[in-house]
Design an enzyme around this catalytic site. Sequence first.
Site, PDB file in Angstrom:
ATOM      1  N   GLY A 190       0.790  -1.209   0.000  1.00  0.00           N
ATOM      2  CA  GLY A 190       0.000   0.000   0.000  1.00  0.00           C
ATOM      3  C   GLY A 190       0.830   1.271   0.000  1.00  0.00           C
ATOM      4  O   GLY A 190       2.030   1.262  -0.261  1.00  0.00           O
ATOM      5  N   LEU A 250       0.493   3.608  -2.265  1.00  0.00           N
ATOM      6  CA  LEU A 250       0.936   3.395  -3.635  1.00  0.00           C
ATOM      7  C   LEU A 250       1.511   4.671  -4.253  1.00  0.00           C
ATOM      8  O   LEU A 250       1.086   5.785  -3.953  1.00  0.00           O
ATOM      9  CB  LEU A 250      -0.233   2.887  -4.473  1.00  0.00           C
ATOM     10  CG  LEU A 250      -0.895   1.599  -3.963  1.00  0.00           C
ATOM     11  CD1 LEU A 250      -2.029   1.174  -4.886  1.00  0.00           C
ATOM     12  CD2 LEU A 250       0.121   0.468  -3.801  1.00  0.00           C
ATOM     13  N   GLY A 266       5.952   3.977  -8.731  1.00  0.00           N
ATOM     14  CA  GLY A 266       6.596   2.680  -8.910  1.00  0.00           C
ATOM     15  C   GLY A 266       5.584   1.547  -8.929  1.00  0.00           C
ATOM     16  O   GLY A 266       5.647   0.636  -9.773  1.00  0.00           O
ATOM     17  N   HIS A 267       4.635   1.580  -7.991  1.00  0.00           N
ATOM     18  CA  HIS A 267       3.580   0.566  -7.984  1.00  0.00           C
ATOM     19  C   HIS A 267       2.738   0.636  -9.252  1.00  0.00           C
ATOM     20  O   HIS A 267       2.353  -0.382  -9.826  1.00  0.00           O
ATOM     21  CB  HIS A 267       2.661   0.758  -6.776  1.00  0.00           C
ATOM     22  CG  HIS A 267       3.328   0.577  -5.451  1.00  0.00           C
ATOM     23  ND1 HIS A 267       3.494   1.610  -4.565  1.00  0.00           N
ATOM     24  CD2 HIS A 267       3.865  -0.518  -4.864  1.00  0.00           C
ATOM     25  CE1 HIS A 267       4.104   1.158  -3.484  1.00  0.00           C
ATOM     26  NE2 HIS A 267       4.345  -0.126  -3.632  1.00  0.00           N
ATOM     27  N   GLN A 285       7.245  -9.604   8.261  1.00  0.00           N
ATOM     28  CA  GLN A 285       8.517  -9.212   7.667  1.00  0.00           C
ATOM     29  C   GLN A 285       9.150  -8.019   8.377  1.00  0.00           C
ATOM     30  O   GLN A 285      10.177  -7.509   7.940  1.00  0.00           O
ATOM     31  CB  GLN A 285       8.361  -8.932   6.178  1.00  0.00           C
ATOM     32  CG  GLN A 285       7.543  -7.711   5.814  1.00  0.00           C
ATOM     33  CD  GLN A 285       7.209  -7.670   4.333  1.00  0.00           C
ATOM     34  OE1 GLN A 285       6.454  -8.496   3.820  1.00  0.00           O
ATOM     35  NE2 GLN A 285       7.783  -6.700   3.626  1.00  0.00           N
ATOM     36  N   GLU A 320      12.234  -4.038  -9.640  1.00  0.00           N
ATOM     37  CA  GLU A 320      13.646  -4.385  -9.540  1.00  0.00           C
ATOM     38  C   GLU A 320      14.356  -3.640  -8.417  1.00  0.00           C
ATOM     39  O   GLU A 320      15.464  -4.017  -8.031  1.00  0.00           O
ATOM     40  CB  GLU A 320      14.335  -4.121 -10.880  1.00  0.00           C
ATOM     41  CG  GLU A 320      13.857  -5.055 -11.980  1.00  0.00           C
ATOM     42  CD  GLU A 320      14.455  -4.753 -13.340  1.00  0.00           C
ATOM     43  OE1 GLU A 320      15.250  -3.781 -13.446  1.00  0.00           O
ATOM     44  OE2 GLU A 320      14.119  -5.458 -14.311  1.00  0.00           O
ATOM     45  N   LYS A 321      13.743  -2.580  -7.885  1.00  0.00           N
ATOM     46  CA  LYS A 321      14.391  -1.855  -6.780  1.00  0.00           C
ATOM     47  C   LYS A 321      14.662  -2.790  -5.605  1.00  0.00           C
ATOM     48  O   LYS A 321      15.727  -2.758  -4.997  1.00  0.00           O
ATOM     49  CB  LYS A 321      13.515  -0.686  -6.322  1.00  0.00           C
ATOM     50  CG  LYS A 321      14.096   0.078  -5.136  1.00  0.00           C
ATOM     51  CD  LYS A 321      13.274   1.300  -4.795  1.00  0.00           C
ATOM     52  CE  LYS A 321      11.958   0.923  -4.130  1.00  0.00           C
ATOM     53  NZ  LYS A 321      12.159   0.459  -2.717  1.00  0.00           N
ATOM     54  N   GLN A 369      14.720  -9.208  -2.873  1.00  0.00           N
ATOM     55  CA  GLN A 369      13.381  -9.781  -2.773  1.00  0.00           C
ATOM     56  C   GLN A 369      12.991 -10.458  -4.084  1.00  0.00           C
ATOM     57  O   GLN A 369      12.442 -11.572  -4.082  1.00  0.00           O
ATOM     58  CB  GLN A 369      12.375  -8.687  -2.441  1.00  0.00           C
ATOM     59  CG  GLN A 369      10.920  -9.104  -2.536  1.00  0.00           C
ATOM     60  CD  GLN A 369       9.994  -7.951  -2.227  1.00  0.00           C
ATOM     61  OE1 GLN A 369       9.772  -7.632  -1.066  1.00  0.00           O
ATOM     62  NE2 GLN A 369       9.442  -7.314  -3.257  1.00  0.00           N
ATOM     63  N   VAL A 421      11.281   2.751 -10.928  1.00  0.00           N
ATOM     64  CA  VAL A 421      10.773   4.080 -11.291  1.00  0.00           C
ATOM     65  C   VAL A 421      11.446   5.101 -10.374  1.00  0.00           C
ATOM     66  O   VAL A 421      11.551   4.887  -9.164  1.00  0.00           O
ATOM     67  CB  VAL A 421       9.237   4.139 -11.144  1.00  0.00           C
ATOM     68  CG1 VAL A 421       8.727   5.562 -11.325  1.00  0.00           C
ATOM     69  CG2 VAL A 421       8.588   3.206 -12.148  1.00  0.00           C
TER      70      VAL A 421
END
Length: 288
Positions: A31, A33, A36-37, A61, A148-149, A153, A176
């Site tokens: 969330g 957002l 990037g999302h 996490q 990809e950031k 993960q 982004v």
Amino acid sequence: MDVFESIAELRAALSPERRAGRSIGLVPTMGYLHAGHMALVDRARAACDRVVVSIFVNPTQFGPNEDLATYPRDLPADLDLCRAHGVDAVFAPDVSAMYQTPIETHVEVASLSDILIGRHRPGHFRGVATVVAKLLNIVQPDRAFFGEKDFQQLAIVRRMVADLSFDVEIVSVPTVREADGLAASSRNAKLTPQDRAAAVAIPQALALAQARVAAGERDAGRLVQAMKAHLAREPRCRLQSLDICDAASLAPVETLGKRPAVILVTAHFGAVLLIDQREIAAPVESPA
């Protein structure tokens, strides 16, 4: 756009879509957002018949001294963005829906979870892998989209999917960036104005390394030294880790060669932890 809090109701809604042969794309998020999302959503919208966005701040996490309680949340704004980008369904469960009882079953990619960021956040990637496994099981998408950031993960999710034979394609989407180069992140909103201005040191250090590689530098140690020297000139930056790794295995790289490598940076600005990455490869030399 439909919004679901119940696993059973989401599954019931997706079942006829699957039977009709429509492809389903999943964008997992926590969330708050941002652009990037939305790049993930747009990629999913272009590739799939139906797009599901999950919004869930996953407590498993976060460590005991991390920012779970203060992690930014704005569900109404998130829903508005999802509608604007053509999302078909949002899955926004509460913690009791995802973890009906204290969870006893965990997923962990051992070789990739305790290195790099995992050295500093014990258990973090176990929580990530477990919740992603749950979301893949709940939604059963044809494709799932990750930025990809969060490179470590992404590598962990890919390995988990391969090891456990999930029938899903993991699609990676480039980072982004904001106008000054800082990687888009929900945590950017927590930066003070002074720390936000200082945080541009991270993409500047990545660009410095990329330029040196283009100029012929192949020694990873010298690249790391140059980046650390640049970041040290920013007094608001408290560097946590800086690593150059093989882009596929995340194994340490000493000399850049033909295989792509990735630079991974983790740094604190005030109380906010930021991460960023840049894939690099030594230019292929033309034959004489």
